[in-house]
Design a protein around this motif. Structure first.
Motif, PDB file in Angstrom:
ATOM      1  N   TYR A  15     -27.259  28.591  -6.002  1.00 17.43           N
ATOM      2  CA  TYR A  15     -27.071  27.497  -5.036  1.00 17.43           C
ATOM      3  C   TYR A  15     -28.311  26.608  -5.012  1.00 17.43           C
ATOM      4  O   TYR A  15     -28.206  25.388  -5.108  1.00 17.43           O
ATOM      5  N   ARG A  16     -29.488  27.211  -4.909  1.00 14.51           N
ATOM      6  CA  ARG A  16     -30.745  26.470  -4.880  1.00 14.51           C
ATOM      7  C   ARG A  16     -30.937  25.676  -6.158  1.00 14.51           C
ATOM      8  O   ARG A  16     -31.317  24.499  -6.131  1.00 14.51           O
ATOM      9  N   ILE A  19     -28.381  22.637  -6.211  1.00 13.26           N
ATOM     10  CA  ILE A  19     -28.735  21.609  -5.224  1.00 13.26           C
ATOM     11  C   ILE A  19     -30.014  20.887  -5.649  1.00 13.26           C
ATOM     12  O   ILE A  19     -30.101  19.651  -5.561  1.00 13.26           O
ATOM     13  N   ALA A 111     -28.092  21.159   3.382  1.00 15.80           N
ATOM     14  CA  ALA A 111     -28.251  22.084   2.253  1.00 15.80           C
ATOM     15  C   ALA A 111     -29.719  22.462   2.081  1.00 15.80           C
ATOM     16  O   ALA A 111     -30.053  23.637   1.890  1.00 15.80           O
TER      17      ALA A 111
END
Length: 147
Positions: A15-16, A19, A111
């Motif tokens: 996810y990191r 993003i 986010a």
């Protein structure tokens, strides 16, 4: 068979990475027109306030978040940058993000705030530098159907 307890930390890292990559691409597009032309159709000088400065922050800190280097502080800076963009550019047109074109800024802001709170996950340069790359050990008991 894989232990499903190791998936959330890896998912957090993925996810990191995604993003951070998306934010770095946004900044690169603003400043250089690569990988695609910016929405405005033209690039912006890095010294132009606020768009050029925002592009530099997006590119640099987006790459740092993607790599997992100085992740929390980089994510806080990007979260604030996106919140500033939302309230200074989009909010004056309408209240809701769908009506004012600020969905992207709002989503990025939240986010990055999440990344700042939960950290980089195990697949990060910070983790490797600390020498603390530890995923949960597989348990001997397996879920039914996963034996």
């Amino acid at each position: 068979m894989p232990d499903f307890k190791s998936l959330p930390p890896i998912g957090l890292s993925l996810y990191r990475i995604v993003i951070g990559f998306l934010m770095a691409c946004h900044g690169a597009s603003t400043l250089t027109g690569f990988p695609v032309k910016p929405f405005s159709g033209h690039t912006i000088s890095p010294t132009t306030w606020p768009d050029g400065i925002a592009g530099v922050l997006q590119l640099v800190f987006g790459l740092l978040v993607m790599l997992g280097l100085g992740t929390r502080i980089s994510a806080v800076i990007l979260s604030g940058t996106m919140a500033y963009a939302y309230f200074s550019v989009h909010q004056k047109h309408a209240l809701l993000p769908m009506a004012n074109g600020g969905e992207q800024a709002a989503l990025f802001s939240w986010a990055f705030l999440l990344i700042a709170i939960v950290g980089a996950g195990p697949l990060a340069v910070d983790t490797l530098m600390k020498g603390t790359l530890r995923l949960p050990k597989p348990s001997k008991a397996t879920a039914p159907g996963f034996e």
